[in-house]
Design a protein around this motif. Structure first.
Motif, PDB file in Angstrom:
ATOM      1  N   PRO A  58       0.387  -1.573  -0.012  1.00 55.49           N
ATOM      2  CA  PRO A  58      -0.147  -0.085   0.038  1.00 55.49           C
ATOM      3  C   PRO A  58       1.008   1.444  -0.126  1.00 55.49           C
ATOM      4  O   PRO A  58       1.469   0.768   0.848  1.00 55.49           O
ATOM      5  N   ILE A  59       0.474   2.506  -0.785  1.00 54.33           N
ATOM      6  CA  ILE A  59       1.253   3.889  -1.114  1.00 54.33           C
ATOM      7  C   ILE A  59       1.873   4.321  -0.101  1.00 54.33           C
ATOM      8  O   ILE A  59       2.594   5.165   0.106  1.00 54.33           O
ATOM      9  N   ASP A  60       0.704   4.308   1.761  1.00 58.66           N
ATOM     10  CA  ASP A  60       0.693   4.890   2.978  1.00 58.66           C
ATOM     11  C   ASP A  60       1.307   4.023   3.465  1.00 58.66           C
ATOM     12  O   ASP A  60       1.633   4.106   4.685  1.00 58.66           O
ATOM     13  N   SER A  61       1.843   2.755   3.510  1.00 57.87           N
ATOM     14  CA  SER A  61       2.105   1.310   4.397  1.00 57.87           C
ATOM     15  C   SER A  61       4.095   1.780   4.525  1.00 57.87           C
ATOM     16  O   SER A  61       4.457   2.381   4.073  1.00 57.87           O
ATOM     17  N   GLU A  62       4.253   1.963   6.005  1.00 57.51           N
ATOM     18  CA  GLU A  62       6.026   1.595   6.469  1.00 57.51           C
ATOM     19  C   GLU A  62       5.929   0.549   5.985  1.00 57.51           C
ATOM     20  O   GLU A  62       7.321   0.568   5.894  1.00 57.51           O
ATOM     21  N   ASN A  63       5.631  -0.898   5.991  1.00 56.05           N
ATOM     22  CA  ASN A  63       5.825  -2.293   5.774  1.00 56.05           C
ATOM     23  C   ASN A  63       5.078  -2.055   4.162  1.00 56.05           C
ATOM     24  O   ASN A  63       4.332  -3.054   4.637  1.00 56.05           O
ATOM     25  N   PRO A  64       5.336  -1.683   2.786  1.00 57.07           N
ATOM     26  CA  PRO A  64       5.019  -2.452   2.111  1.00 57.07           C
ATOM     27  C   PRO A  64       4.851  -3.601   1.562  1.00 57.07           C
ATOM     28  O   PRO A  64       6.471  -3.660   2.059  1.00 57.07           O
ATOM     29  N   GLN A  65       4.019  -4.402   1.037  1.00 58.99           N
ATOM     30  CA  GLN A  65       4.322  -5.524   0.451  1.00 58.99           C
ATOM     31  C   GLN A  65       5.071  -6.040  -0.758  1.00 58.99           C
ATOM     32  O   GLN A  65       5.391  -6.208  -1.144  1.00 58.99           O
ATOM     33  N   ILE A  66       4.766  -4.598  -2.038  1.00 60.10           N
ATOM     34  CA  ILE A  66       5.086  -4.416  -2.851  1.00 60.10           C
ATOM     35  C   ILE A  66       6.179  -3.019  -2.764  1.00 60.10           C
ATOM     36  O   ILE A  66       5.581  -2.131  -2.360  1.00 60.10           O
ATOM     37  N   ILE A  67       7.768  -3.431  -2.657  1.00 56.66           N
ATOM     38  CA  ILE A  67       8.120  -1.948  -3.412  1.00 56.66           C
ATOM     39  C   ILE A  67       8.923  -1.904  -4.925  1.00 56.66           C
ATOM     40  O   ILE A  67       9.379  -3.301  -5.632  1.00 56.66           O
ATOM     41  N   LYS A  68       8.522  -0.842  -5.940  1.00 52.42           N
ATOM     42  CA  LYS A  68       9.280  -1.029  -6.694  1.00 52.42           C
ATOM     43  C   LYS A  68       9.861   0.402  -7.493  1.00 52.42           C
ATOM     44  O   LYS A  68       9.138   1.039  -7.840  1.00 52.42           O
ATOM     45  N   GLU A  69      11.143  -0.411  -7.984  1.00 54.86           N
ATOM     46  CA  GLU A  69      12.186   1.176  -8.460  1.00 54.86           C
ATOM     47  C   GLU A  69      11.705   1.361 -10.075  1.00 54.86           C
ATOM     48  O   GLU A  69      12.024   0.878 -10.292  1.00 54.86           O
ATOM     49  N   ILE A  70      11.690   2.502 -10.319  1.00 57.01           N
ATOM     50  CA  ILE A  70      11.251   3.061 -11.706  1.00 57.01           C
ATOM     51  C   ILE A  70      12.049   4.152 -12.116  1.00 57.01           C
ATOM     52  O   ILE A  70      12.506   4.773 -11.018  1.00 57.01           O
ATOM     53  N   ASP A  71      12.260   4.420 -13.486  1.00 56.14           N
ATOM     54  CA  ASP A  71      12.738   5.754 -13.845  1.00 56.14           C
ATOM     55  C   ASP A  71      11.946   6.599 -13.882  1.00 56.14           C
ATOM     56  O   ASP A  71      10.468   6.921 -14.314  1.00 56.14           O
ATOM     57  N   ALA A  72      12.738   7.901 -12.811  1.00 55.79           N
ATOM     58  CA  ALA A  72      11.010   8.619 -13.126  1.00 55.79           C
ATOM     59  C   ALA A  72      11.305   9.087 -14.229  1.00 55.79           C
ATOM     60  O   ALA A  72       9.781   9.647 -14.568  1.00 55.79           O
ATOM     61  N   LYS A  73      11.769   9.228 -14.927  1.00 54.65           N
ATOM     62  CA  LYS A  73      11.976  10.846 -16.080  1.00 54.65           C
ATOM     63  C   LYS A  73      10.974   9.423 -17.104  1.00 54.65           C
ATOM     64  O   LYS A  73      10.103  10.702 -18.183  1.00 54.65           O
ATOM     65  N   ASP A  74      11.242   8.491 -17.710  1.00 55.60           N
ATOM     66  CA  ASP A  74      10.459   7.678 -17.945  1.00 55.60           C
ATOM     67  C   ASP A  74       9.248   7.589 -18.008  1.00 55.60           C
ATOM     68  O   ASP A  74       8.283   7.813 -18.788  1.00 55.60           O
ATOM     69  N   LEU A  75       9.101   7.598 -16.778  1.00 52.47           N
ATOM     70  CA  LEU A  75       6.854   7.979 -16.079  1.00 52.47           C
ATOM     71  C   LEU A  75       6.646   8.761 -16.668  1.00 52.47           C
ATOM     72  O   LEU A  75       5.567   9.305 -16.869  1.00 52.47           O
ATOM     73  N   TRP A  76       7.182  10.029 -16.346  1.00 54.76           N
ATOM     74  CA  TRP A  76       6.959  11.766 -16.565  1.00 54.76           C
ATOM     75  C   TRP A  76       6.696  11.853 -18.154  1.00 54.76           C
ATOM     76  O   TRP A  76       5.614  12.306 -18.780  1.00 54.76           O
ATOM     77  N   ASN A  77       7.957  10.631 -19.178  1.00 61.92           N
ATOM     78  CA  ASN A  77       7.369  11.035 -20.107  1.00 61.92           C
ATOM     79  C   ASN A  77       6.030  10.622 -20.648  1.00 61.92           C
ATOM     80  O   ASN A  77       5.949  11.385 -21.891  1.00 61.92           O
ATOM     81  N   LYS A  78       6.001   9.531 -19.997  1.00 62.02           N
ATOM     82  CA  LYS A  78       4.510   9.015 -20.885  1.00 62.02           C
ATOM     83  C   LYS A  78       3.713   9.330 -20.475  1.00 62.02           C
ATOM     84  O   LYS A  78       2.372  10.419 -20.973  1.00 62.02           O
ATOM     85  N   ILE A  79       3.156  10.740 -19.152  1.00 60.32           N
ATOM     86  CA  ILE A  79       1.893  11.116 -19.010  1.00 60.32           C
ATOM     87  C   ILE A  79       2.654  12.345 -19.778  1.00 60.32           C
ATOM     88  O   ILE A  79       0.787  12.795 -20.816  1.00 60.32           O
ATOM     89  N   ILE A  80       3.574  12.723 -19.688  1.00 61.81           N
ATOM     90  CA  ILE A  80       3.479  14.230 -20.785  1.00 61.81           C
ATOM     91  C   ILE A  80       2.699  13.473 -22.431  1.00 61.81           C
ATOM     92  O   ILE A  80       2.013  14.153 -22.822  1.00 61.81           O
ATOM     93  N   HIS A  81       3.296  12.793 -22.826  1.00 62.25           N
ATOM     94  CA  HIS A  81       3.197  11.642 -23.772  1.00 62.25           C
ATOM     95  C   HIS A  81       0.991  11.760 -24.123  1.00 62.25           C
ATOM     96  O   HIS A  81       0.591  12.786 -25.103  1.00 62.25           O
ATOM     97  N   ASN A  82       0.516  11.167 -23.381  1.00 64.98           N
ATOM     98  CA  ASN A  82      -0.498  10.942 -22.948  1.00 64.98           C
ATOM     99  C   ASN A  82      -1.421  12.467 -22.976  1.00 64.98           C
ATOM    100  O   ASN A  82      -2.868  12.449 -23.673  1.00 64.98           O
ATOM    101  N   ALA A  83      -1.192  13.106 -22.497  1.00 62.92           N
ATOM    102  CA  ALA A  83      -1.355  14.457 -22.342  1.00 62.92           C
ATOM    103  C   ALA A  83      -1.693  14.819 -23.224  1.00 62.92           C
ATOM    104  O   ALA A  83      -2.353  16.055 -23.845  1.00 62.92           O
ATOM    105  N   TRP A  84      -0.141  15.269 -23.191  1.00 66.55           N
ATOM    106  CA  TRP A  84      -0.709  16.025 -24.953  1.00 66.55           C
ATOM    107  C   TRP A  84      -0.847  15.018 -26.386  1.00 66.55           C
ATOM    108  O   TRP A  84      -2.021  15.346 -27.117  1.00 66.55           O
ATOM    109  N   GLN A  85      -1.337  13.598 -26.512  1.00 66.27           N
ATOM    110  CA  GLN A  85      -2.185  12.785 -27.499  1.00 66.27           C
ATOM    111  C   GLN A  85      -3.524  13.131 -26.995  1.00 66.27           C
ATOM    112  O   GLN A  85      -3.999  13.371 -28.120  1.00 66.27           O
ATOM    113  N   SER A  86      -3.922  12.913 -26.235  1.00 67.85           N
ATOM    114  CA  SER A  86      -5.514  13.111 -25.896  1.00 67.85           C
ATOM    115  C   SER A  86      -5.844  13.858 -24.058  1.00 67.85           C
ATOM    116  O   SER A  86      -7.173  13.922 -24.345  1.00 67.85           O
ATOM    117  N   ALA A  87      -5.369  15.145 -23.929  1.00 65.56           N
ATOM    118  CA  ALA A  87      -5.812  16.045 -22.973  1.00 65.56           C
ATOM    119  C   ALA A  87      -6.101  15.537 -21.809  1.00 65.56           C
ATOM    120  O   ALA A  87      -6.152  15.485 -20.677  1.00 65.56           O
TER     121      ALA A  87
END
Length: 867
Positions: free
Chosen positions: A231-260
């Protein structure tokens, strides 16, 4: 009164403004559920509202408000404008609805029971005319283990579709409900959430926004990795995932550009600035926003809205001596706060009436339990917080009337000054009313002492905070800036804090070419004839009058261009303003708004993704709580700008055509407000190429004891294609009765041959496909279906499509049965209240037949029949 009588009176009231008149008649004029009208103009609506506010005022000691002084500020939409829920619901005994524009719900339980409970709550609110938001960050990621037969979780996308479909299925007086779905960037499945709307035909009934944390934004800036967890607000989360922040940001930007979409919510800014979040222990922790984003809310809270028409406070508008009447403005702000506090009590009365109806309904307590508990929770939050949302509209016209050019530093300075005065005046008024009536139930100044918004008020007016400490405050939060779509149409001003869309534009009206005096300017590809005429923005006309330009003569296009260039609206339209300055303006005004601001940055089609990236970063740095961009043409199925095609009319003169009436980039629910009255005035731009997938409805009917079925593909909620025939196992079309929705998938093989499959999900979530719809039915049905589908794809009005089908002269009995079925299936999508022209009621003989949910009813005598 009939629709025609009310429309004529309203048209006179609005001085011939058809769009304003239709909005009032369709949305706000008091009427019964039989279509009988009881208000002919907004004057009568305003009297209804004033009477009810005064009735509440009389319940308190030392009443101040009178019907006269309320009418002085709300009549003719001049100064104070109660927003949609209030105009429709106050004093309305014919429809039992809430007065709130905005709700947020959510039990935040990650189980089928909790998810279904949220779906039911959403439906119950939408049927009472509410817009709803809720957050999905609590739903476990796809592939997570679950303790049921599924073994692993399906993730949140199927539930997004469920909530979206529920929104589209609940009617609200001829429109659909509005929904906001949000999710935290910290969630491991945020990419699926972001991509859900890119795939054609999915999640069409909801707006989506990503909740961005400061930590994530800093990771994007420094090109670092970012940790997601569940869970996102848990001190002991069941799942932890490391991502490239810029890659995810670029997806947000692309989708907003493409579909608002998605829009972005700067979540840490929202929580940091939120006064209600000071009371998180009392359940006021913000979890999502309403569909337009201007009201962040905790679960089961709601808000009622009012807009102040800024243009009305400009003395001697468009003259050198023009000035803003701050004294009158502050006086009216205090009135607005008192009116809105009374409206909170009116809302509680509405909730009590809803609860009484639920209790008296014939259903069992087991069925009624969720709805009853929902409204009891909302009632509790309404009373202990007394939240209100006072905002502004006509910012663009106000600045122009004072001689400012929207988007300049000078204009932004003045706009911020206005909002600062508004904030201080509202909070002073809330303290004054608390002296008389008491503070909101859980008020505690100690809890608010570190809030940045309260600190800004203290820096300007320390006495205000001292008085607040002594007497309390009547409302937990007070301010917002909403889109004011229909409000701006009726007040005939620019919307919210937006600039003018266009000061002058072209509009078309369909005409009968057989009429002798008709002048035809344009014939479309369907053969319909149109006359074109120039429409001037109302306050641009006022500028012309002040400057001494005739407003009744006909101007050539070059003369119009010259007039616009001389006006304060020049280079101040939605597509002209400096986008960066607009973002910075939003951030500066946001400092004096305790809730949030609904605003869209309109960008031309050729805009690059890099600009969207830059604007979102600057919005975060500028202190905005959220941001949305709309690139012209990035959404299909809405009215779009046409290219400048030259048409010779008016003695052979040429001019460039511009059909941009609709404000691009407003949220999905507001688009419907614009499209509905304009649908017969413009050609809707549908996709030239059919998407690979279309959402589809299944419609069943019976003819001559035979069971028939229709599959209707939908594009932007409008019928786009139809397949129909006998519903039996011999042709492979047999479906369980529970199936009413699905997807029609177009497949093209290597030879270019096309096949249309219908796919649906069963109650366990498994997908079943019926292959080759076009081959399942009688070939003759298919040929006629292709003809009708071709007509539908050009958005021909459904009444005319049905007339076309009805007029087909066919000899074969089976084909005539098929034809009747097509008519029945399509009638389902005709807007309730649409009149049948030239047909008389067989019961009373009056020409007052209207469509009611696919059936035909008589507005005069109540006779009803389904064909």
């Amino acid at each position: 009164m009939t629709f025609e009588e009310v429309y004529k009176s309203s048209l006179d009231y609005f001085c011939g403004d058809e769009l304003a008149a239709k909005v009032f008649v369709d949305k706000y004029a008091l009427k019964s559920n039989k279509g009988e009208y009881f208000e002919s103009t907004p004057n009568e609506m305003h009297q209804r509202i004033a009477r009810e506010i005064v009735r509440i005022e009389q319940k308190y000691p030392n009443p101040i408000l009178t019907e006269k002084n309320i009418l002085e500020v709300i009549s003719d939409f001049n100064y104070l404008i109660p927003q949609g829920g209030n105009m429709f619901g106050i004093g309305n005994s014919y429809q039992l609805t809430s007065l709130s524009n905005c709700f947020v719900i959510g039990n935040r339980t990650d189980s089928y029971g909790g998810i279904m409970r949220t779906d039911e709550e959403q439906i119950q609110l939408m049927k009472r005319r509410g817009g709803v938001g809720h957050d999905l960050s609590h739903i476990r990621p796809r592939g997570s283990p679950v303790n049921n037969s599924a073994i692993t979780s399906t993730g949140m996308v199927p539930f997004m579709e469920r909530y979206s479909n529920s929104t589209r299925e609940v009617a609200q007086e001829g429109r659909r409900g509005a929904l906001m779905l949000s999710m935290s960037v910290e969630h491991p499945e945020i990419e699926s959430f972001i991509d859900a709307k890119i795939e054609e035909g999915k999640v069409t009934g909801a707006n989506i926004s990503v909740k961005l944390t400061d930590e994530f934004m800093r990771a994007v800036e420094s090109n670092r990795s970012f940790i997601q967890r569940f869970p996102i607000d848990s001190e002991n989360p069941q799942i932890i995932k490391e991502i490239d922040a810029k890659d995810l940001w670029n997806k947000i930007i692309h989708n907003a550009w493409q579909s608002a979409e998605p829009g972005v919510l700067f979540w840490d800014t929202i929580l940091r600035e939120s006064i209600p979040d000071c009371y998180i222990d009392s359940g006021f922790g913000t979890v999502s926003t309403n569909p337009c984003g201007e009201i962040p809310l905790c679960p089961y809270d709601s808000c009622r809205l009012l807009a102040i028409n800024l243009y009305s406070y400009v003395k001697q508008p468009f003259k050198k001596e023009a000035e803003f009447d701050f004294d009158l403005f502050e006086e009216h702000v205090a009135l607005a706060q008192r009116m809105m506090d009374n409206i909170v009590d009116l809302e509680v009365e509405k909730i009590d009436a809803i609860l009484m109806k639920i209790i008296s309904d014939y259903e069992s307590d087991e069925i009624k339990h969720t709805e009853q508990l929902l409204w009891e929770k909302i009632r509790h939050k309404t009373l202990i917080g007394r939240r209100i949302g006072i905002g502004i509209t006509a910012e663009g016209d106000m600045l122009a009337a004072l001689g400012f050019r929207y988007g300049t530093e000078e204009a932004t300075n003045f706009a911020e000054r206005i909002q600062k005065v508004l904030a201080l005046s509202v909070y002073r008024a809330s303290v004054e009313v608390a002296k008389e009536r008491g503070a909101f139930e859980i008020f505690n100044i100690e809890l608010e002492k570190n809030n940045p918004f309260i600190h800004r008020l203290k820096e300007v007016d320390s006495q205000l905070i001292e008085d607040m400490q002594q007497f309390g405050r009547r409302n937990i939060a007070c301010l917002t800036i909403a889109p004011t779509g229909t409000t701006s149409l009726m007040s005939q001003t620019t919307s919210g804090i937006e600039p003018v869309f266009l000061p002058v534009y072209k509009r078309r009206r369909k005409v009968n070419p057989s009429d002798e005096i008709t002048k035809i300017d344009f014939v479309d590809e369907m053969g319909d004839s149109w006359v074109e005429y120039t429409v001037f923005h109302h306050k641009f006309v006022k500028w012309m009058e002040v400057q001494g330009y005739p407003t009744t003569r006909k101007y050539a296009q070059r003369e119009i261009d010259a007039l616009v260039a001389k006006s304060p609206y020049y280079k101040s339209t939605s597509n002209d303003v400096d986008w960066l300055q607009k973002v910075k303006m939003q951030g500066r005004i946001q400092r004096w708004v305790d809730h949030s601001i609904s605003v869209t940055i309109n960008l031309p089609n050729e805009t690059k993704e890099e600009l969207v990236n830059y604007l979102y970063i600057e919005a975060w740095k500028s202190g905005c709580k959220g941001c949305t961009v709309y690139r012209d043409g990035s959404r299909n199925g809405v009215l779009v700008t046409t290219s400048k095609e030259n048409h010779k009319i008016d003695g052979g003169k040429e001019y460039g055509e511009n059909l941009q009436e609709m404000k691009s980039g407003v949220n999905q629910s507001e688009k419907a407000d614009f499209i509905s009255p304009a649908i017969n005035l413009y050609r809707v731009s549908f996709l030239a190429k059919r998407p690979s997938k279309l959402e589809a409805d299944v419609v069943r009917f019976q003819n001559n004891k035979e069971k028939w079925i229709a599959f209707i593909g939908l594009l932007n909620n409008f019928p786009y294609e139809i397949f129909t025939g006998l519903n039996d196992e011999e042709n492979g079309i047999f479906l369980p009765k529970s199936v009413s929705r699905g997807v029609i998938i177009k497949n093209v093989d290597e030879n270019g041959d096309k096949r249309y499959d219908f796919q649906y999900s069963n109650k366990h979530g498994c997908k079943t496909t019926i292959e080759g719809l076009s081959a399942k039915f009688n070939p003759e049905y298919w040929n006629y279906a292709k003809l009708i589908s071709g007509v539908l794809r050009y958005a021909m009005p459904l009444e005319q499509v049905i007339d076309l089908v009805h007029s087909l002269h066919l000899n074969d009995r089976s084909i005539n049965t098929w034809k009747s079925g097509v008519e029945r299936a399509l009638k389902k999508y005709i807007k309730t209240g649409t009149k049948l022209k030239g047909e008389k009621c067989s019961n009373c003989g009056q020409e007052s037949l209207v469509y009611q949910e696919g059936c035909i009813s008589c507005a005069s005598c109540g006779y009803s029949k389904c064909e």
